[in-house]
Design a protein around this motif. Sequence first.
Motif, short mmCIF file in Angstrom:
data_model
loop_
_atom_site.label_atom_id
_atom_site.label_comp_id
_atom_site.label_asym_id
_atom_site.label_seq_id
_atom_site.Cartn_x
_atom_site.Cartn_y
_atom_site.Cartn_z
N ARG A 315 26.06 42.13 43.87
CA ARG A 315 25.88 43.28 44.75
C ARG A 315 27.66 43.85 43.93
O ARG A 315 27.57 45.59 43.87
CB ARG A 315 26.21 42.94 46.13
N VAL A 316 28.80 43.35 44.21
CA VAL A 316 30.03 43.54 43.46
C VAL A 316 29.55 44.28 42.14
O VAL A 316 30.31 45.90 41.65
CB VAL A 316 30.16 42.34 42.51
N TYR A 317 28.69 43.54 40.66
CA TYR A 317 28.88 44.20 39.53
C TYR A 317 27.38 45.82 39.53
O TYR A 317 27.98 47.05 39.19
CB TYR A 317 28.29 43.74 38.49
N GLY A 318 26.58 45.48 40.39
CA GLY A 318 25.75 46.78 40.33
C GLY A 318 26.08 48.04 41.23
O GLY A 318 26.11 48.61 40.90
N TYR A 447 40.30 46.70 44.92
CA TYR A 447 39.70 47.98 43.82
C TYR A 447 40.94 49.32 44.17
O TYR A 447 42.12 49.65 43.48
CB TYR A 447 38.92 48.51 44.21
N GLU A 448 40.70 49.22 45.88
CA GLU A 448 41.91 50.36 46.02
C GLU A 448 43.11 49.67 45.99
O GLU A 448 44.16 50.32 45.82
CB GLU A 448 41.58 50.18 47.91
N SER A 454 40.78 44.98 38.98
CA SER A 454 40.08 43.53 39.75
C SER A 454 38.85 43.54 39.70
O SER A 454 38.50 41.91 40.42
CB SER A 454 41.48 44.03 41.00
N PHE A 455 38.62 44.35 39.65
CA PHE A 455 37.04 44.17 38.90
C PHE A 455 36.53 42.67 38.63
O PHE A 455 35.80 42.53 38.73
CB PHE A 455 36.13 45.53 38.56
#
Length: 513
Positions: A315-318, A447-448, A454-455
Amino acid sequence: MAASVSKSRRSYRYTCVAAEKVDMSSQEKPEPKEEKSGPSTAGKIVKTLFLVSVWICLGLYLEITGPTQKDLKLRAHLDYEEVSRAMSGRSIGFFIGAAIGGFLVDKLDPYCDLMVAVCLDLGATATIVAPHAQEIALLWFLFVMQGTFEGIINIAGQKLVLEIWQEKASSPLFLLHFGFGIGSFIVPQIANPFLAIPKPTAAANFTYNMTTLHPISTTAAPVTEYIRESRIEWAYLIVALITMSLSLVFYFYQFCGKGMRNTQVGKTQKDKDEDHTNIRRIIDPATCAGGKRLFGIQVLGLLFLFFFVTTGGERVYGKFIRSFAIDYYNIDGDRASLLNSSFWISFAIGRFAGFVAAKWIPIRIILLIETTGAMTSAILLNIFADDSTLALWILTQPMAFFIAPCFPSGVGWGDFHIHLSGLGITFLLLGGALGGVCYMWIIGYFYEAYGPLSFFYVMLSYGIPLCTLAFIMHFSTWGKGHRFKDEEKKEEVVEVSGIQLKFYSKSDQEKSM
């Protein structure tokens, strides 16, 4: 005297042989009935292809949020943490859908086709409304609805595939999830003509540069002028109409496709009599593991953790690769969409490669190869891609390739060791849903708060645990057997025992005479 003994022996042999013949013929009678009730090979292939199309539609309407993430953020005036939390609603919905889907599939097994059709229509309806939502609560609710219907479709669809192909289900499962990759790499190209294109202003550049160096809200300096306004509602509508069209096929299967399912294949008479009548039996792990309760708990527990990690990382990468490329490297939107599509193309290739490899390589080995590749890709991204767009483009491809087959491989690995009922699949999907929620909240916060880099760190926290879990799964179940072979041995023992019982029973009668 000798003549009478000889006559007794002949009659004894005759009665034993006759008993065997009677016993064997009585066992063979039900078999032709089971064969007639199942679909033909052509019917199996056609239905499997339609189920692959369902996963293509899931890829379309679930992954459209990736390329349209920045537009949703701008239209609803959200920051990255808020929009990622809204998107995590899909995982919460997936948790709900998986929780109720297992009971629905086990209790209403003859209506699996209807479940798929209705959920496709309802998921498409939520997709149509999503781009019009201006409040984070409404957006979150719509994604919850999408995830709920996704969870039910996952269980019903995979149950249909396992039912159709039985012990040969590993390759069809890979092919099924290959469809998700196809839909996911098509959808950025559907969405791209409708995405907003901001004018290259100083305010926009300042925001992106500052985000990479210091935490700052992206709504502090919003871009108000656009070369092209956002019209993503049309992209969402196109995807929804495609999905609704496919649902008609499964209404046909449910109401007009009598005889196209064989729900009795692989079940003993005792199973047929007791199916869906005992709640305790349904939820007992021993039911899935042939009476081995501890082994069932071990396999299901490991799979829960495995799906937690693999779904979260996927989910994170997509969802974030396009936004990361724009925010960290200042890549323009079209190139970032192309990068997003390249990820999903490699993702689809990875699932197809898993489909081919499953015919020749044991599922236990495939799982180790995939997870080791994912961990290696995550490490290399952190080493080389933090200052090179070329490295990002290159390493995104193996990351997608190795991430892709982990989900179907997990299902195949579980089905290799235990019987995965609807509730068993539910338990795995609950792990995936929980992982999706946790990983999306983590990436949104970091990320924020700490910037786009951080990704990469979150992806590293995905790759290492995933590979570690795969090796634990492999060695902790080493030598525990193949459930289909175990079932065959049990059937053979029952047949032989039946002959022996008849034999000794007849012998005693002879002795009494």
